[in-house]
Write an enzyme that holds these catalytic residues in place. Structure first.
Site, short mmCIF file in Angstrom:
data_model
loop_
_atom_site.label_atom_id
_atom_site.label_comp_id
_atom_site.label_asym_id
_atom_site.label_seq_id
_atom_site.Cartn_x
_atom_site.Cartn_y
_atom_site.Cartn_z
N ASN A 1 -12.59 5.94 1.51
CA ASN A 1 -11.53 6.48 2.38
C ASN A 1 -10.29 6.80 1.56
O ASN A 1 -9.88 6.02 0.71
CB ASN A 1 -11.18 5.48 3.49
CG ASN A 1 -12.35 5.21 4.40
OD1 ASN A 1 -12.84 4.09 4.50
ND2 ASN A 1 -12.85 6.24 5.07
N ALA A 2 -9.68 7.96 1.86
CA ALA A 2 -8.47 8.42 1.17
C ALA A 2 -8.67 8.47 -0.34
O ALA A 2 -7.83 8.05 -1.13
CB ALA A 2 -7.28 7.54 1.53
N ASP B 1 -15.63 -0.86 10.16
CA ASP B 1 -15.47 -0.70 11.61
C ASP B 1 -16.46 0.31 12.19
O ASP B 1 -16.42 0.62 13.38
CB ASP B 1 -14.03 -0.30 11.96
CG ASP B 1 -13.62 1.04 11.35
OD1 ASP B 1 -14.38 1.60 10.53
OD2 ASP B 1 -12.53 1.53 11.69
N HIS C 1 -9.87 0.43 0.14
CA HIS C 1 -10.82 1.04 1.10
C HIS C 1 -11.68 2.14 0.48
O HIS C 1 -11.44 3.33 0.62
CB HIS C 1 -10.15 1.49 2.40
CG HIS C 1 -8.83 2.18 2.31
ND1 HIS C 1 -8.60 3.30 1.52
CD2 HIS C 1 -7.66 1.94 2.96
CE1 HIS C 1 -7.36 3.69 1.68
NE2 HIS C 1 -6.77 2.89 2.54
N ARG D 1 -21.09 15.86 -10.41
CA ARG D 1 -20.53 16.12 -11.74
C ARG D 1 -19.13 15.53 -11.93
O ARG D 1 -18.61 15.54 -13.05
CB ARG D 1 -20.51 17.64 -12.00
CG ARG D 1 -21.90 18.23 -12.24
CD ARG D 1 -21.84 19.71 -12.61
NE ARG D 1 -21.37 20.53 -11.50
CZ ARG D 1 -22.14 20.97 -10.50
NH1 ARG D 1 -23.43 20.64 -10.47
NH2 ARG D 1 -21.65 21.72 -9.53
N HIS E 1 -5.84 5.79 -2.24
CA HIS E 1 -5.21 7.04 -1.81
C HIS E 1 -5.11 7.98 -3.01
O HIS E 1 -4.05 8.53 -3.29
CB HIS E 1 -3.85 6.78 -1.18
CG HIS E 1 -3.94 6.10 0.14
ND1 HIS E 1 -4.01 6.81 1.33
CD2 HIS E 1 -3.99 4.80 0.48
CE1 HIS E 1 -4.11 5.96 2.34
NE2 HIS E 1 -4.10 4.72 1.85
N ASP F 1 -7.85 -3.53 7.35
CA ASP F 1 -6.84 -2.46 7.40
C ASP F 1 -6.32 -2.32 8.84
O ASP F 1 -6.02 -1.22 9.30
CB ASP F 1 -7.42 -1.14 6.92
CG ASP F 1 -6.35 -0.09 6.59
OD1 ASP F 1 -5.18 -0.49 6.39
OD2 ASP F 1 -6.67 1.11 6.57
N GLU G 1 0.87 -1.18 0.00
CA GLU G 1 0.00 0.00 0.00
C GLU G 1 0.91 1.23 0.00
O GLU G 1 1.09 1.91 0.99
CB GLU G 1 -0.91 -0.01 1.22
CG GLU G 1 -1.98 1.06 1.18
CD GLU G 1 -2.77 1.16 2.46
OE1 GLU G 1 -3.67 2.01 2.52
OE2 GLU G 1 -2.49 0.41 3.42
#
Length: 374
Positions: free
Chosen positions: A215-216, A244, A212, A223, A191, A270, A130
């Site tokens: 998230n990130a 979680d 995920h 649009r 990310h 994670d 990651e």
């Protein structure tokens, strides 16, 4: 000579292939011999409220409790085995977050050695990188260590690397994806603040997952759907999901399952070594149910896979069969591993038997041998 003895696993219900979506079968008897399932047949109800599922497969584990996979060695791996097996996990990817390039080699060697051990323990299926080639949403990753994609470095990665998360906005995201998938490595977008059009380009190049979901990554805008919208709309893509109840609101957990279907959602933990108080070189503290950096940024989770399954059932209204599928069959399929994640003749006897009422593991079997029992 091969053993002719067999073991019978009985359950009041089970997650079996071929059933209508969201349904459990049962009661069942699962016959196991030499580490494989040799028969699945109707049984008599043991009356104990048990449910049998394929062993859980976690694609994103940075650490558990007080053990960080980046520095784990020796007995640390035995402790990880026990902690994971107690949550129903029978196979997993130790995950390395963004760090200096020279640190990956030794960590990958330790992961490969851990995966070569025998015995009834959760199987290390490879490593998940990651980073360090992430996009603009670095989250808890050290932005000083996030780098532009180095195609030569990726080409030299050892075979133990099974999955790599990259930022889709990276200049060389497309050739990197093509090269990694050509060698059998799964590519996930994460990310990332990429546009949906750019994400589509990387998916077309071979990326099959997002790391995920929600998230990130950039927001889901009407649009500009971004990576999240592109992933939700693309039936080829599996979305990793941290359940979680901190990372993602229960309403969005349910929305993701209804939109993608359980065969395109991979529950991940994670998890990090939150009790040890660190993630890579950063200090973390458990606050409001999640490990966080000093500035409040969420840094992984303290989640276990059985809890993730329970959370999506109880808080998001997901059917138990779908939650179990997302914890077992789908992540195995992401890795192209048809021997795991299913209860059928010929599959590995990686199984978890749970209480159907509260989704608490009773027993975890790896290749037919008990790896953990309550």
């Amino acid at each position: 000579m091969p053993s002719t003895s067999s073991t019978i696993v009985r359950a009041a219900a089970a997650l079996l292939p071929g059933r209508p979506a969201g349904e459990l079968a049962g009661p069942v008897e699962i016959e196991v011999r030499d580490g494989r399932i040799v028969d699945v047949r109707p049984g008599s109800d043991p009356g104990d409220g048990s449910v049998a599922a394929p062993g859980f497969v976690d694609l994103q584990v940075n650490g558990v409790d007080d053990v960080d996979v980046a520095i784990a060695d020796g007995a640390d791996w035995d402790r990880l085995d026990e902690l994971l097996a107690a949550t129903g996990v029978t196979a997993w990817l130790p995950t390395l977050v963004t760090q200096r390039l020279e640190r990956y080699g030794p960590a990958l060697e330790r992961i490969a050695a851990a995966g070569a051990r025998g015995g009834p323990r959760p199987t290390v299926l490879g490593a998940h990188l990651e980073g360090p080639f992430l996009g603009q949403h670095t989250g808890a990753h050290d932005p000083r260590r996030v780098l532009s994609i180095d195609l030569d470095w990726l080409a030299a990665l050892p075979e133990v690397v099974a999955l790599v998360t990259i930022g889709a906005e990276q200049h060389d995201a497309v050739p990197a994806t093509e090269a990694l998938t050509a060698r059998g490595t799964v590519v996930s977008i994460g990310h990332s603040g990429a546009t949906s059009a750019r994400a589509d380009e990387v998916f077309h190049a071979g990326a099959t997952m997002v790391t995920h979901l929600f998230n990130a990554m950039g927001p889901l805008h009407q649009r500009e759907p971004g990576v999240a919208g592109a992933a939700l709309a693309d039936d080829r893509v599996v979305a990793g999901l941290i359940a979680d109840l901190v990372h993602v609101h229960p309403a969005l957990l349910g929305t993701a399952f209804r939109t993608k279907g359980a065969d395109r959602i991979a529950l991940v933990t994670d998890a990090v070594a939150w009790r040890a108080g660190h993630l890579a070189a950063a200090d973390v503290t458990l606050v409001d149910g999640a490990p966080r950096l000093a500035d409040g940024t969420i840094a992984g989770s303290a989640l276990a896979m059985d809890v993730a399954v329970r959370n999506v059932v109880e808080a998001a209204g997901v059917r138990l069969a779908d939650a179990l599928t997302a914890a077992s069959t789908t992540p195995a399929d992401v890795l192209g591993d048809r021997s795991r994640g299913r209860i059928e003749v010929g599959a590995r006897a990686d199984l978890v038997v749970l209480d159907q009422a509260d989704v608490t593991p009773r027993r975890t079997l790896v290749a037919g041998e008990v790896a953990w029992e309550r």
